[in-house]
Write an enzyme that holds these catalytic residues in place. Structure first.
Site, PDB file in Angstrom:
ATOM      1  N   TYR A  80       2.945   2.351   1.865  1.00 13.67           N
ATOM      2  CA  TYR A  80       4.324   2.049   1.462  1.00 13.67           C
ATOM      3  C   TYR A  80       4.329   1.252   0.155  1.00 13.67           C
ATOM      4  O   TYR A  80       5.072   1.553  -0.772  1.00 13.67           O
ATOM      5  CB  TYR A  80       4.998   1.261   2.590  1.00 13.67           C
ATOM      6  N   SER A  96      11.775  -1.132  -3.507  1.00 12.71           N
ATOM      7  CA  SER A  96      11.761  -2.151  -2.455  1.00 12.71           C
ATOM      8  C   SER A  96      11.256  -3.447  -3.075  1.00 12.71           C
ATOM      9  O   SER A  96      10.609  -3.424  -4.135  1.00 12.71           O
ATOM     10  CB  SER A  96      10.795  -1.705  -1.348  1.00 12.71           C
TER      11      SER A  96
END
Ligand code: NAD
Length: 261
Positions: free
Chosen positions: A156, A143
């Protein structure tokens, strides 16, 4: 040697691929000729129907295998059951948003397990198969949050930075072999989940669709446009092609300029 993106005869296992980016990647790999193994933790008719549809449309082998990526043994079992794994796409992921003191421990553990540890387990099971086949590609879906941070997404962001590190180590351990390992770092991608958030965001901010997308949802994405699942599929196919044979241990951002800021 001619450069080809023909993946005929290769088998790709894509974790977390009954929706969103994983499904988009599976479709593009199948269009390039790869047999695909879809996965998630559910075992519904519609999960298997996705594989049947891909097999019909693309004329490749396609199967759905249920395995829970929060459990190490099931991650390894997925690869064993696939029987072959020339291309491994570690895509399964979840999110939770909370400040660190309030972050539920079980959410931290689940995010680290699904978004990071699963890739360790699948890679450990897949590398011997790639070595036996004499060719392999590991594509980890990280990401923009594997390279930058935001508040309230501690687990995350830790997991996504972790998977970038795992990618580099995988690349170094396979550097002299015809195996590569890379991470794709998407910014905001237009998946059905993201699409579904738009009406709520419009209501919450009292804005029309274009304004809420540009000013709220894509505030950090300079292109002011979402990436698409097809573009992520195309990037994955590129990383599996001959052209990318010397690209290993790196990240490719598909983020509309997010990490250039
Ligand atoms: P999504 O929710 O549509 O897809 C997540 C997939 O993971 C689903 O198929 C889900 O079933 C699967 N999954 C969840 N828990 C699982 C488990 N325990 N075992 C097996 N499968 C499991 O979301 P998405 O946006 O397509 O995300 C896919 C990946 O892309 C994730 O790793 C996410 O972090 C990453 N990503 C997404 C975006 C975005 O904007 N959508 C941006 C950057 C990175």
């Amino acid at each position: 040697m001619a450069i080809t993106t023909d993946l005929s005869g290769k088998t790709a296992v894509i974790t977390g691929s009954n929706s969103g980016i994983g499904l988009g990647i599976a479709r593009e790999l199948a269009k390039a000729g790869a047999n695909v193994v879809l996965n998630s933790f559910t075992d519904r008719k519609e999960d298997h129907a996705l594989a049947e549809e891909i097999a019909d449309v693309c004329g490749v082998g396609a199967r759905y295998i249920k395995a829970d990526m929060s459990k190490g043994a099931e991650c390894r079992q997925l690869i064993e059951e696939a029987g072959a794994c020339d291309i491994l796409v570690n895509n399964a992921g979840i999110q939770h948003v909370a400040a660190i003191p309030d972050f539920p421990i079980e959410k931290w553990d689940a995010i680290i397990a699904i978004n990071l540890s699963s890739a360790f387990h699948t890679t450990a099971a897949a590398l011997p198969m790639m070595r036996a086949a004499g060719w392999g590609r590991v594509v980890n879906i990280a990401s923009a949050h594997g390279l930058t941070a935001s508040p309230y997404k501690s687990a995350y962001i830790a997991a996504k930075h972790g998977i970038v590190g795992l990618t580099k180590t995988t690349a170094l351990e396979t550097a002299e072999e015809p195996i590569t390992a890379n991470a794709i770092c998407p910014g905001y991608v237009l998946t059905p989940l993201v699409e579904a958030q738009i009406p709520d965001q419009m209501k919450a901010h009292g804005m029309d669709r274009d304004t809420v997308v540009r000013e709220v949802m894509l505030a950090r994405q300079p292109s002011k446009d979402f990436a698409t699942v097809e573009q992520l599929g195309g990037t994955t196919v590129f990383l599996c092609s001959d052209a990318a044979a010397q690209i290993t241990g790196t990240t490719i951002s598909v983020d509309g300029g997010w990490t250039a800021l």
